[in-house]
Design a protein around this motif. Structure first.
Motif, PDB file in Angstrom:
ATOM      1  N   VAL A   1     120.430  91.530  67.102  1.00  0.00           N
ATOM      2  CA  VAL A   1     120.771  91.280  65.702  1.00  0.00           C
ATOM      3  C   VAL A   1     121.290  92.566  65.059  1.00  0.00           C
ATOM      4  O   VAL A   1     120.641  93.613  65.117  1.00  0.00           O
ATOM      5  N   THR A   2     122.471  92.477  64.454  1.00  0.00           N
ATOM      6  CA  THR A   2     123.108  93.645  63.866  1.00  0.00           C
ATOM      7  C   THR A   2     123.756  93.271  62.538  1.00  0.00           C
ATOM      8  O   THR A   2     123.927  92.089  62.225  1.00  0.00           O
ATOM      9  N   LYS A   3     124.095  94.258  61.759  1.00  0.00           N
ATOM     10  CA  LYS A   3     124.715  94.000  60.457  1.00  0.00           C
ATOM     11  C   LYS A   3     126.078  93.354  60.626  1.00  0.00           C
ATOM     12  O   LYS A   3     126.445  92.422  59.908  1.00  0.00           O
ATOM     13  N   SER A   4     126.841  93.852  61.586  1.00  0.00           N
ATOM     14  CA  SER A   4     128.171  93.317  61.849  1.00  0.00           C
ATOM     15  C   SER A   4     128.479  93.469  63.328  1.00  0.00           C
ATOM     16  O   SER A   4     128.422  94.582  63.862  1.00  0.00           O
ATOM     17  N   VAL A   5     128.790  92.373  63.983  1.00  0.00           N
ATOM     18  CA  VAL A   5     129.103  92.431  65.410  1.00  0.00           C
ATOM     19  C   VAL A   5     130.352  93.271  65.639  1.00  0.00           C
ATOM     20  O   VAL A   5     130.451  94.027  66.610  1.00  0.00           O
ATOM     21  N   GLU A   6     131.312  93.162  64.718  1.00  0.00           N
ATOM     22  CA  GLU A   6     132.560  93.916  64.859  1.00  0.00           C
ATOM     23  C   GLU A   6     132.324  95.423  64.779  1.00  0.00           C
ATOM     24  O   GLU A   6     133.009  96.212  65.434  1.00  0.00           O
ATOM     25  N   GLU A   7     131.351  95.835  63.975  1.00  0.00           N
ATOM     26  CA  GLU A   7     131.078  97.259  63.796  1.00  0.00           C
ATOM     27  C   GLU A   7     129.990  97.782  64.732  1.00  0.00           C
ATOM     28  O   GLU A   7     129.758  98.986  64.805  1.00  0.00           O
ATOM     29  N   GLN A   8     129.328  96.888  65.439  1.00  0.00           N
ATOM     30  CA  GLN A   8     128.271  97.310  66.360  1.00  0.00           C
ATOM     31  C   GLN A   8     128.866  98.126  67.503  1.00  0.00           C
ATOM     32  O   GLN A   8     129.837  97.719  68.148  1.00  0.00           O
ATOM     33  N   LEU A   9     128.287  99.278  67.751  1.00  0.00           N
ATOM     34  CA  LEU A   9     128.790 100.160  68.795  1.00  0.00           C
ATOM     35  C   LEU A   9     128.469  99.619  70.188  1.00  0.00           C
ATOM     36  O   LEU A   9     127.403  99.039  70.414  1.00  0.00           O
ATOM     37  N   LEU A  10     129.393  99.803  71.107  1.00  0.00           N
ATOM     38  CA  LEU A  10     129.174  99.601  72.541  1.00  0.00           C
ATOM     39  C   LEU A  10     128.840  98.165  72.936  1.00  0.00           C
ATOM     40  O   LEU A  10     128.189  97.932  73.955  1.00  0.00           O
ATOM     41  N   VAL A  11     129.298  97.199  72.168  1.00  0.00           N
ATOM     42  CA  VAL A  11     129.068  95.798  72.523  1.00  0.00           C
ATOM     43  C   VAL A  11     129.647  95.494  73.902  1.00  0.00           C
ATOM     44  O   VAL A  11     129.055  94.762  74.707  1.00  0.00           O
ATOM     45  N   ASP A  12     130.796  96.085  74.196  1.00  0.00           N
ATOM     46  CA  ASP A  12     131.465  95.813  75.468  1.00  0.00           C
ATOM     47  C   ASP A  12     130.654  96.268  76.675  1.00  0.00           C
ATOM     48  O   ASP A  12     130.852  95.770  77.787  1.00  0.00           O
ATOM     49  N   GLN A  13     129.732  97.206  76.475  1.00  0.00           N
ATOM     50  CA  GLN A  13     128.924  97.705  77.582  1.00  0.00           C
ATOM     51  C   GLN A  13     127.900  96.683  78.070  1.00  0.00           C
ATOM     52  O   GLN A  13     127.283  96.866  79.120  1.00  0.00           O
TER      53      GLN A  13
ATOM     54  N   TRP B   1     119.515 104.839  76.689  1.00  0.00           N
ATOM     55  CA  TRP B   1     119.083 103.615  76.015  1.00  0.00           C
ATOM     56  C   TRP B   1     119.801 102.412  76.617  1.00  0.00           C
ATOM     57  O   TRP B   1     119.197 101.370  76.858  1.00  0.00           O
ATOM     58  N   GLN B   2     121.100 102.561  76.831  1.00  0.00           N
ATOM     59  CA  GLN B   2     121.878 101.453  77.388  1.00  0.00           C
ATOM     60  C   GLN B   2     121.340 101.052  78.761  1.00  0.00           C
ATOM     61  O   GLN B   2     121.137  99.864  79.046  1.00  0.00           O
TER      62      GLN B   2
ATOM     63  N   VAL C   1     113.862  86.695  72.649  1.00  0.00           N
ATOM     64  CA  VAL C   1     113.541  88.009  72.100  1.00  0.00           C
ATOM     65  C   VAL C   1     114.633  88.401  71.108  1.00  0.00           C
ATOM     66  O   VAL C   1     115.821  88.424  71.454  1.00  0.00           O
ATOM     67  N   TYR C   2     114.232  88.686  69.871  1.00  0.00           N
ATOM     68  CA  TYR C   2     115.183  89.087  68.829  1.00  0.00           C
ATOM     69  C   TYR C   2     115.101  90.600  68.653  1.00  0.00           C
ATOM     70  O   TYR C   2     114.049  91.146  68.333  1.00  0.00           O
ATOM     71  N   MET C   3     116.217  91.266  68.861  1.00  0.00           N
ATOM     72  CA  MET C   3     116.285  92.722  68.840  1.00  0.00           C
ATOM     73  C   MET C   3     116.818  93.185  67.482  1.00  0.00           C
ATOM     74  O   MET C   3     118.006  93.073  67.204  1.00  0.00           O
ATOM     75  N   MET C   4     115.940  93.717  66.659  1.00  0.00           N
ATOM     76  CA  MET C   4     116.343  94.194  65.335  1.00  0.00           C
ATOM     77  C   MET C   4     116.106  95.699  65.245  1.00  0.00           C
ATOM     78  O   MET C   4     115.073  96.197  65.674  1.00  0.00           O
ATOM     79  N   GLY C   5     117.069  96.401  64.687  1.00  0.00           N
ATOM     80  CA  GLY C   5     116.940  97.846  64.564  1.00  0.00           C
ATOM     81  C   GLY C   5     117.215  98.585  65.856  1.00  0.00           C
ATOM     82  O   GLY C   5     116.801  99.734  66.014  1.00  0.00           O
ATOM     83  N   PHE C   6     117.913  97.953  66.796  1.00  0.00           N
ATOM     84  CA  PHE C   6     118.251  98.601  68.065  1.00  0.00           C
ATOM     85  C   PHE C   6     119.557  99.380  67.884  1.00  0.00           C
ATOM     86  O   PHE C   6     120.646  98.891  68.179  1.00  0.00           O
ATOM     87  N   ASP C   7     119.427 100.594  67.374  1.00  0.00           N
ATOM     88  CA  ASP C   7     120.602 101.415  67.119  1.00  0.00           C
ATOM     89  C   ASP C   7     121.145 102.001  68.417  1.00  0.00           C
ATOM     90  O   ASP C   7     120.386 102.408  69.288  1.00  0.00           O
ATOM     91  N   LEU C   8     122.448 102.055  68.518  1.00  0.00           N
ATOM     92  CA  LEU C   8     123.093 102.792  69.596  1.00  0.00           C
ATOM     93  C   LEU C   8     123.933 103.894  68.960  1.00  0.00           C
ATOM     94  O   LEU C   8     124.165 103.896  67.753  1.00  0.00           O
TER      95      LEU C   8
END
Length: 216
Positions: free
Chosen positions: A185-197, A166-167, A128-135
């Motif tokens: 899928v995100t623009k930048s993994v470094e800038e993606q919010l809440l990756v650590d969650q 959402w989380q 499953v590819y998650m695109m546009g999943f904003d947090l």
């Protein structure tokens, strides 16, 4: 709007609370179907009634809600015209044709993205590819796919909000289907919010759109 666009006649769709009323002419022996619909419309302002062309259909889905125009607490008046209060306001009468719409019977009342993933997994999706999943987080402007749309609250756009629901709902999907691979899928993994969650979700991998280009 999706139904009127014709999309639902060519593509399989899932709508929440899509309860079909069939053979509506037989619902009330003393009243024909047109009178039944007119009865439903009574007391509803015309601008809040949305009905498509019936044609020869005797199947219908009726949904909707009226706006809350008065609040007992004066301090809540500021919410009277908010997107959440006014969203999906009105009586929606959809006469059914030969469509491909399915009622959502599981994972009801959750966010659209989480529900889409759940339905895909139920049908056997392995990847499953998650695109546009904003947090979002409070006090940080919301990075949104449609920043100028009616249903995006101005306060959320400017300040962000707590996306804990959402989380939680997304994690429930990941845990329910542990053998499915989820690619966020995100623009930048470094800038993606809440990756650590989501570090405990071993079946979730964060990718960039650039990564997908490499895979072509």
């Amino acid at each position: 709007e999706v139904y009127k666009s014709g999309y639902a006649f060519k593509n399989k769709c899932w709508f929440l609370d899509w309860h079909k009323q069939e053979s509506i002419d037989l619902l009330e022996s003393s009243t024909n179907s047109s009178e039944l619909i007119d009865l439903i419309k009574q007391g509803v302002p015309e601008e809040y009634i949305f009905e498509n062309d019936r044609k020869d259909s005797n199947k219908v889905v009726i949904r909707g809600k009226l706006p809350k125009l008065k609040w007992t607490d004066p301090d809540l008046e500021i919410h009277k015209k908010s997107p959440k209060t006014m969203r999906d306001v009105g009586v929606f009468i959809t006469w059914l044709q030969d469509d491909m719409v399915n009622d959502i019977t599981s994972f009801r009342g959750r966010n659209a993205g989480g529900t889409a993933m759940w339905l895909a997994c139920e049908q056997g999706a392995e990847n499953v590819y998650m695109m546009g999943f904003d947090l979002s987080v409070p006090d940080k402007p919301l990075s949104h796919l449609y920043p100028e749309t009616t249903h995006l609250p101005t306060s959320a756009k400017d300040n962000g909000f707590d996306s804990i629901n959402w989380q939680t709902q997304n994690k429930k999907v990941f845990r329910k289907f542990p053998k499915t691979n989820f690619y966020w899928v995100t623009k930048s993994v470094e800038e993606q919010l809440l990756v650590d969650q989501f570090s405990m979700c071993k079946n979730v991998t964060f990718l960039t759109y650039g990564d997908l280009e490499v895979w072509k």
